[in-house]
Design a protein around this motif. Structure first.
Motif, short mmCIF file in Angstrom:
data_model
loop_
_atom_site.label_atom_id
_atom_site.label_comp_id
_atom_site.label_asym_id
_atom_site.label_seq_id
_atom_site.Cartn_x
_atom_site.Cartn_y
_atom_site.Cartn_z
N PRO A 6 0.82 -1.21 0.00
CA PRO A 6 0.00 0.00 0.00
C PRO A 6 0.85 1.26 0.00
CG PRO A 6 0.08 -0.93 2.20
CD PRO A 6 0.82 -1.88 1.32
N VAL A 7 0.43 2.24 -0.79
CA VAL A 7 1.10 3.53 -0.83
C VAL A 7 0.07 4.60 -0.51
CG1 VAL A 7 2.35 5.20 -2.25
CG2 VAL A 7 2.76 2.75 -2.56
N ARG A 8 0.26 5.29 0.61
CA ARG A 8 -0.66 6.34 1.00
C ARG A 8 -0.42 7.59 0.16
NH1 ARG A 8 0.65 3.21 5.17
NH2 ARG A 8 -0.86 2.73 6.82
N GLY A 9 -1.51 8.27 -0.17
CA GLY A 9 -1.41 9.47 -0.98
C GLY A 9 -2.21 10.61 -0.39
N ARG A 10 -2.90 11.33 -1.24
CA ARG A 10 -3.69 12.48 -0.82
C ARG A 10 -5.10 12.06 -0.41
NH1 ARG A 10 -3.95 16.47 -5.63
NH2 ARG A 10 -5.39 17.47 -4.14
N VAL A 11 -5.64 12.73 0.58
CA VAL A 11 -7.03 12.49 0.98
C VAL A 11 -7.80 13.81 1.02
CG1 VAL A 11 -6.56 10.38 2.27
CG2 VAL A 11 -6.41 12.60 3.43
N ASP A 12 -7.22 14.85 0.40
CA ASP A 12 -7.84 16.17 0.47
C ASP A 12 -8.68 16.50 -0.76
OD1 ASP A 12 -5.67 16.25 -1.20
OD2 ASP A 12 -4.94 18.21 -0.51
N ALA B 231 -3.85 -2.27 7.89
CA ALA B 231 -3.62 -1.02 8.62
C ALA B 231 -3.85 0.19 7.73
CB ALA B 231 -2.20 -1.01 9.18
N ALA B 232 -3.38 0.12 6.49
CA ALA B 232 -3.52 1.27 5.59
C ALA B 232 -4.98 1.49 5.21
CB ALA B 232 -2.68 1.03 4.34
N THR B 233 -5.71 0.43 4.95
CA THR B 233 -7.12 0.57 4.58
C THR B 233 -7.94 1.09 5.75
OG1 THR B 233 -6.86 -1.28 3.03
CG2 THR B 233 -9.11 -0.65 3.61
N ARG B 234 -7.64 0.62 6.93
CA ARG B 234 -8.33 1.12 8.13
C ARG B 234 -8.08 2.62 8.29
NH1 ARG B 234 -6.93 -1.70 13.73
NH2 ARG B 234 -7.87 -3.47 12.62
N GLU B 235 -6.83 3.02 8.10
CA GLU B 235 -6.47 4.43 8.28
C GLU B 235 -7.13 5.31 7.21
OE1 GLU B 235 -2.58 7.24 7.57
OE2 GLU B 235 -2.26 5.19 8.29
N VAL B 236 -7.04 4.91 5.95
CA VAL B 236 -7.49 5.79 4.86
C VAL B 236 -8.99 5.65 4.62
CG1 VAL B 236 -7.18 6.42 2.44
CG2 VAL B 236 -5.20 5.72 3.81
N LEU B 237 -9.46 4.46 4.33
CA LEU B 237 -10.89 4.27 4.07
C LEU B 237 -11.70 4.53 5.33
CD1 LEU B 237 -13.26 3.40 2.29
CD2 LEU B 237 -12.71 1.01 2.85
N GLY B 238 -11.29 3.91 6.44
CA GLY B 238 -12.01 4.12 7.70
C GLY B 238 -11.95 5.57 8.14
N GLY B 239 -10.79 6.19 7.96
CA GLY B 239 -10.66 7.58 8.36
C GLY B 239 -11.54 8.52 7.55
N LEU B 240 -11.61 8.31 6.25
CA LEU B 240 -12.46 9.14 5.40
C LEU B 240 -13.93 8.98 5.78
CD1 LEU B 240 -10.69 8.64 1.97
CD2 LEU B 240 -10.95 10.81 3.17
#
Length: 289
Positions: free
Chosen positions: A222-228, A256-265
């Motif tokens: 997983p590569v985290r990017g922009r969420v804005d 962990a990445a999906t929880r952070e990005v998808l769950g966070g959004l």
């Protein structure tokens, strides 16, 4: 640990009229016929025993922790909940169990034997469940699924048109079966409005203003990017079940990445509006909808 992500408010489903019941029943029957199967409620002890054995065969859980028991199936069926099976050539090859909930029917578990892969038996089963619910005046079905399983996300969100309403972190705790492989069991809760038809509009051609919140890197990680952005794309692996067997650490990084990005959004009010053919959730902010 209690999940802290709030439920996304959704409009109450409309009350099903006679036209919805007729349409849903005809579609379910036609889909089952095209698949060469039959879908029916289970009524006998023998059928329910077979259903328990089939689900255990699909998931292969720890022998001391069965997915569901015969006594529970019998109680659910007798009290009016949904207990159904898929029959191919007269043999049970799939099962689905749902129980009545405060907002409709909650579909707890569904499984199809691998011998029926590619025959749309899963679609026929869900359409039977939809028709069953509408005949009883139930306008909504909910269920959970692992957000990392790409084929299930596409089926649930695109083919059926269900809508994710909540990200549930480690919902069941660690499950020691061959599918979950002892990993944490994050789930997406979805709601399926049974009166709004089946299938969601395609999203692949409307992504010109999207940003990549999570993508697949050159090494498959997983590569985290922009969420804005107003529209954010969140990718998942092509085959998380294979990855869990081959590289558990990499699978853990995806969790962990999906929880952070998808769950966070989702926790901040963004809405999942679709899932692309190439394995990405489409997420939109309030201004975009």
């Amino acid at each position: 640990m209690t999940d802290q992500h709030p439920t996304v408010a959704t409009a109450a489903p409309r009350t099903a009229g006679a036209e919805h019941v007729i349409e849903a029943t005809a579609l379910a029957e036609a889909t089952a016929d095209a698949a060469g199967i039959a879908v029916a409620e289970l009524g006998t002890i023998e059928e329910m025993t077979e259903a328990c054995a089939l689900l255990d065969h699909i998931w292969r859980p720890d022998p001391g922790d069965p997915l569901i028991t015969l006594k529970l199936l019998k109680g659910l069926s007798h009290s009016g909940s949904y207990v159904a099976g898929v029959f191919a050539d007269g043999k049970l090859a799939g099962a689905c169990v749902g129980f009545l909930a405060s907002d409709g029917l909650h579909s707890h578990i569904a499984g199809i034997d691998s011998t029926l892969r590619g025959r749309h038996a899963g679609l026929a089963l869900k359409l039977h469940q939809r028709a069953w619910a509408l005949r009883r005046g139930i306008g909504l079905i909910s269920w959970t699924f692992d957000p990392l399983v790409s084929r299930n996300a596409y089926f649930n969100l695109t083919k059926l048109g269900a809508v994710p309403t909540q990200y549930l972190a480690n919902f069941y705790g660690a499950m020691h079966d061959e599918i979950n492989a002892g990993t944490e069991t994050d789930r997406l809760l979805v709601h399926w409005d049974l009166t709004s038809g089946v299938a969601a509009p395609p999203v692949d051609g409307a992504l010109d203003r999207a940003v990549d919140g999570l993508s697949v890197g050159p090494d498959g990680g997983p590569v985290r990017g922009r969420v804005d952005g107003r529209r954010v794309l969140v990718a998942v692996p092509a085959d998380i079940e294979r990855l869990r067997r081959a590289d558990p650490a990499a699978a853990g990084r995806w969790r962990a990445a999906t929880r952070e990005v998808l769950g966070g959004l989702m926790a901040t009010g963004h809405t999942v509006t679709g899932f692309t053919r190439d394995g990405r959730y489409v997420i939109e902010g309030q201004d975009e909808r």
